[in-house]
Design a protein around this motif. Structure first.
Motif, short mmCIF file in Angstrom:
data_model
loop_
_atom_site.label_atom_id
_atom_site.label_comp_id
_atom_site.label_asym_id
_atom_site.label_seq_id
_atom_site.Cartn_x
_atom_site.Cartn_y
_atom_site.Cartn_z
N ALA A 49 104.67 -36.18 -54.91
CA ALA A 49 105.00 -37.13 -53.84
C ALA A 49 106.48 -37.49 -53.88
O ALA A 49 107.14 -37.60 -52.85
CB ALA A 49 104.14 -38.38 -53.96
N MET A 50 106.97 -37.68 -55.10
CA MET A 50 108.39 -38.04 -55.22
C MET A 50 109.28 -36.89 -54.74
O MET A 50 110.28 -37.11 -54.04
CB MET A 50 108.72 -38.38 -56.68
N VAL A 51 108.92 -35.69 -55.09
CA VAL A 51 109.71 -34.53 -54.64
C VAL A 51 109.69 -34.48 -53.12
O VAL A 51 110.73 -34.29 -52.48
CB VAL A 51 109.15 -33.22 -55.24
N ARG A 52 108.53 -34.66 -52.52
CA ARG A 52 108.45 -34.62 -51.06
C ARG A 52 109.31 -35.70 -50.43
O ARG A 52 109.94 -35.50 -49.41
CB ARG A 52 106.98 -34.75 -50.62
N HIS A 53 109.31 -36.86 -51.06
CA HIS A 53 110.16 -37.94 -50.55
C HIS A 53 111.63 -37.53 -50.57
O HIS A 53 112.36 -37.71 -49.59
CB HIS A 53 109.95 -39.22 -51.37
N LEU A 54 112.04 -36.96 -51.68
CA LEU A 54 113.45 -36.56 -51.81
C LEU A 54 113.80 -35.48 -50.79
O LEU A 54 114.85 -35.50 -50.16
CB LEU A 54 113.72 -36.08 -53.24
N ASP A 78 121.86 -32.58 -55.96
CA ASP A 78 122.04 -33.81 -55.19
C ASP A 78 120.95 -34.84 -55.47
O ASP A 78 120.85 -35.85 -54.80
CB ASP A 78 122.12 -33.50 -53.69
N ALA A 79 120.13 -34.57 -56.47
CA ALA A 79 119.11 -35.54 -56.85
C ALA A 79 118.64 -35.31 -58.28
O ALA A 79 118.44 -34.16 -58.71
CB ALA A 79 117.93 -35.48 -55.89
N ILE A 80 118.45 -36.40 -59.00
CA ILE A 80 117.87 -36.33 -60.35
C ILE A 80 116.56 -37.09 -60.32
O ILE A 80 116.53 -38.27 -59.99
CB ILE A 80 118.81 -36.95 -61.40
N ARG A 91 114.40 -36.68 -47.46
CA ARG A 91 115.69 -37.35 -47.33
C ARG A 91 116.83 -36.32 -47.29
O ARG A 91 118.00 -36.68 -47.36
CB ARG A 91 115.92 -38.30 -48.50
N GLY A 92 116.45 -35.07 -47.25
CA GLY A 92 117.46 -34.02 -47.13
C GLY A 92 117.98 -33.48 -48.45
O GLY A 92 118.91 -32.69 -48.49
N ARG A 93 117.36 -33.90 -49.55
CA ARG A 93 117.81 -33.41 -50.85
C ARG A 93 117.24 -32.02 -51.10
O ARG A 93 116.07 -31.75 -50.77
CB ARG A 93 117.35 -34.34 -51.97
N ARG A 94 118.02 -31.18 -51.69
CA ARG A 94 117.54 -29.83 -51.97
C ARG A 94 117.81 -29.41 -53.41
O ARG A 94 117.06 -28.64 -54.00
CB ARG A 94 118.17 -28.82 -51.00
N GLY A 95 118.86 -29.95 -53.99
CA GLY A 95 119.15 -29.62 -55.38
C GLY A 95 118.56 -30.67 -56.31
O GLY A 95 119.26 -31.51 -56.87
N ILE A 96 117.24 -30.64 -56.45
CA ILE A 96 116.54 -31.69 -57.20
C ILE A 96 116.22 -31.22 -58.62
O ILE A 96 115.45 -30.27 -58.81
CB ILE A 96 115.22 -32.06 -56.50
N VAL A 97 116.83 -31.89 -59.59
CA VAL A 97 116.59 -31.53 -60.99
C VAL A 97 115.59 -32.51 -61.60
O VAL A 97 115.67 -33.71 -61.34
CB VAL A 97 117.90 -31.59 -61.79
N HIS A 98 114.68 -32.00 -62.37
CA HIS A 98 113.72 -32.87 -63.05
C HIS A 98 114.10 -33.03 -64.51
O HIS A 98 114.29 -32.03 -65.22
CB HIS A 98 112.31 -32.28 -62.94
N VAL A 99 114.21 -34.29 -64.96
CA VAL A 99 114.41 -34.55 -66.38
C VAL A 99 113.05 -34.95 -66.92
O VAL A 99 112.52 -36.00 -66.57
CB VAL A 99 115.42 -35.68 -66.61
N SER A 100 112.48 -34.10 -67.75
CA SER A 100 111.09 -34.29 -68.16
C SER A 100 110.96 -35.07 -69.46
O SER A 100 111.93 -35.31 -70.16
CB SER A 100 110.41 -32.94 -68.32
N THR A 111 118.30 -46.16 -54.71
CA THR A 111 118.86 -44.92 -55.25
C THR A 111 118.50 -43.66 -54.48
O THR A 111 118.93 -42.57 -54.84
CB THR A 111 118.44 -44.73 -56.73
N THR A 112 117.69 -43.81 -53.43
CA THR A 112 117.38 -42.63 -52.60
C THR A 112 117.44 -42.98 -51.12
O THR A 112 116.91 -42.26 -50.28
CB THR A 112 115.96 -42.09 -52.88
N LYS A 113 118.10 -44.08 -50.80
CA LYS A 113 118.05 -44.59 -49.44
C LYS A 113 118.67 -43.67 -48.38
O LYS A 113 118.19 -43.56 -47.28
CB LYS A 113 118.73 -45.96 -49.37
N THR A 114 119.78 -43.04 -48.72
CA THR A 114 120.50 -42.27 -47.69
C THR A 114 120.35 -40.77 -47.87
O THR A 114 119.81 -40.29 -48.86
CB THR A 114 122.00 -42.60 -47.73
N SER A 115 120.85 -40.04 -46.88
CA SER A 115 120.90 -38.58 -46.99
C SER A 115 122.13 -38.22 -47.81
O SER A 115 123.07 -39.01 -47.93
CB SER A 115 121.01 -37.95 -45.60
N PRO A 116 122.13 -37.04 -48.39
CA PRO A 116 123.27 -36.64 -49.22
C PRO A 116 124.48 -36.34 -48.34
O PRO A 116 124.34 -36.00 -47.18
CB PRO A 116 122.77 -35.37 -49.90
N ARG A 117 125.64 -36.45 -48.93
CA ARG A 117 126.86 -36.03 -48.23
C ARG A 117 126.82 -34.54 -48.00
O ARG A 117 126.15 -33.80 -48.73
CB ARG A 117 128.09 -36.32 -49.09
#
Lengths: 340, 340
Positions: B166-171, B236-238, B174-183, B324-330
């Motif tokens: 769900a969190m990934v879908r949210h990101l 563009d997202a952690i 919001r237009g994020r595509r470079g989403i890294v997961h810190v596990s 921390t995720t309110k806007t779209s990335p630059r």
DNA sequence: CTGTTAGCGCGTTCAT
DNA sequence: ATGAACGCGCTAACAG
């Protein structure tokens, strides 16, 4: 299918319960052959001794009771963490009991008799004399941050008076003069001591104390900040009696566009983990509450082992200077900031 | 001076222990006159029943054992808080036991036999099958967030897979595509489920997963952020597997002058109290851990009362969208900000 | 209504 | 080295 008992093992191994008991407790006077046979049967039956019965027999519970007001906030969690660490080091369990009202409190305490070897009582909001009055005198106890007139009970206390005074002196040294104290509930001993320390240091500095009574919760800090903003009155510092209220005030001030610390400095008490992480980071008095919890357990363990210890131990909080008090206040002539 | 026993009271009141026991337990079949006499003597002797003996006799301990990995962080404190609340409502005590390594774990569990009526086991880092294996089957238990192959034990679990997805879908929305997961550590079931959910949702969105392995601690988040800053690579997202790591990353990014969320969005998991208080406030998946703790106790209490319940209960985390995720990335062409 | 007695499960003398 | 018996403090049949 009820659990196996020591008797089942004895019968199955064709020995007496006494022998089984011996191998269970690692006594040496058992023939290796017999020992092996008993161990085998015990393993086969999945037998494990019944701790309750063992307690009754040895009158040692290997547990200590912990009495806390509630688990709200990081303060008591931290204390518990320290106790837990110290307890498991000694092979002790912790039996938790929350003291909400004072009525059921005594009853709860008695429920613990026969299940714990000692008691850690942490109840700054309850009259401990009434608590101790009904308590069986035979069970070792240690009072942490309690108001008590009895000096026959080991006590651990934070120097709240000195800590509050130190914070006031720090603020004064930074040039603050309009220092308001947001206190905890006056029924709480710690809150009272912090008020007293604050007032003493203010008077000592030739300043006029002003106390807003709170309740240790975030909202009270926010409310205090709001009240101050309604009539600024030369206030240039808010000293809250704990970090949660300081943070509540901090956020309220920030949201109102007040410059921190330029316009108003903020200080707390306790140094919960949050204090360092919030921004601007919060100046506060560090109370190593986990350590206090651990020391409470340590002293209790000593007392149980027969080294009774009726001293009062005082823990001195340490001033942590962070961002919320870093600079001197703006000149009062300057106009209010219009940040954000 | 040892404590008075029921026999002392009986002798002093010139009645039998049975009668004393009856008034103690509020049985009605006692003559009022006798009852009063017994109550008087009990009060005069300062007598209180020995809970341990009572447990042995009734084979009910009125306590439930709680097995936790450690009390670090707000997560487990919150869980404990929920359990405590539910337990005191039912007149139950909580017997704490921290499970550090897996070796002493089984031993600790057995130490609880005969002292508790049930067990709440919360050990995402330990193989529960090994834990349960040595456990007396007669004692009701409930597994919380444990990996287990056995379905004969009541289980409470957070839908970590679904939450992470769900969190990934949210990101992504919001237009994020470079989403890294810190596990979290891969030995932890919850950490693994969150990784799986992250990867599945990434693939579903046509994106390439990238996982940095952490350990649920603040420092791991900071380290991950540092590594990402060394080679931004379109990140563009952690998305951290818990809030503490997200906060570590947040602070590291902030200190490096990275604009959050403009340049890099940050998201966590758990919604610990801190998440709301930090600034910018942290987007996270809300896990009502206190409630889960309370439900664990509730189900256990039912099981003890004879309403066994072998279901698997799943708790679905809720998306909390914050700053921390309110806007779209630059746009990627844009040059890196040089804030601070 | 009340007293006697037998457990609950285990540790521990005291004999043997 | 081993076993029989008692006690820890209380509850719960079972008689009376």
């Amino acid at each position: 299918m009820a659990n196996a008992t020591i008797r089942d093992v004895a019968r199955e191994a064709a020995v007496s319960v006494a022998s089984v008991s011996r191998v269970l407790n690692g006594h040496s006077n058992v023939r290796p052959e017999t020992r092996r046979k008993i161990e085998d049967v015990a393993a086969r039956l999945g037998y494990f001794p019944h701790a309750g019965a063992r307690n009754l027999s040895t009158s040692r519970a290997h547990a200590i009771g912990v009495v806390l007001p509630d688990l709200h906030g990081e303060f008591f969690s931290e204390a518990l963490r320290g106790m837990d660490r110290a307890a498991s080091e000694r092979g002790l369990h912790l039996l938790l009991s929350n003291l909400h009202d004072g009525e059921r409190a005594v009853e709860m305490l008695h429920t613990m008799r026969g299940r714990v070897d000692g008691l850690v009582i942490m109840a700054p909001h309850i009259d401990p004399d009434r608590l101790l009055a009904g308590l069986p005198p035979s069970i070792p106890s240690i009072l942490v941050n309690c108001a008590t007139s009895r000096d026959d009970c080991p006590t651990l206390r934070v120097d709240n008076f000195g800590g509050a005074a130190a914070m006031v002196r720090h603020l004064v040294s930074r040039g603050r003069r309009g220092i308001v104290h947001v206190s905890g509930p006056t029924s709480n001993v710690e809150a009272r001591a912090r008020i007293d320390g604050y007032e003493a240091a203010m008077v000592e500095a030739g300043l006029t104390p002003r106390v807003l009574i709170g309740d240790f919760m975030e909202e009270a800090g926010a409310a205090a900040a709001a009240e101050i903003l309604r009539a600024p009155d030369g206030v240039d510092a808010i000293f809250a009696a704990n970090d949660m209220m300081a943070i509540g005030a901090l956020i309220a001030l920030r949201d109102a566009g007040v410059a921190i610390p330029d316009q108003i400095a903020v200080a707390g008490f306790d140094d919960i983990p949050l204090a360092r992480l919030i921004s601007p980071s919060l100046t506060t008095m560090r109370v190593d509450i986990a350590d206090i919890g651990a020391r409470a357990i340590a002293r209790l363990a000593d007392a149980i082992a027969g080294t009774p210890d009726h001293r009062l131990e005082l823990s001195t909080p340490e001033l942590m200077i962070r961002d919320t008090t870093k600079t001197s206040p703006r000149q009062s002539g300057e106009k209010q900031g219009k940040a954000r």
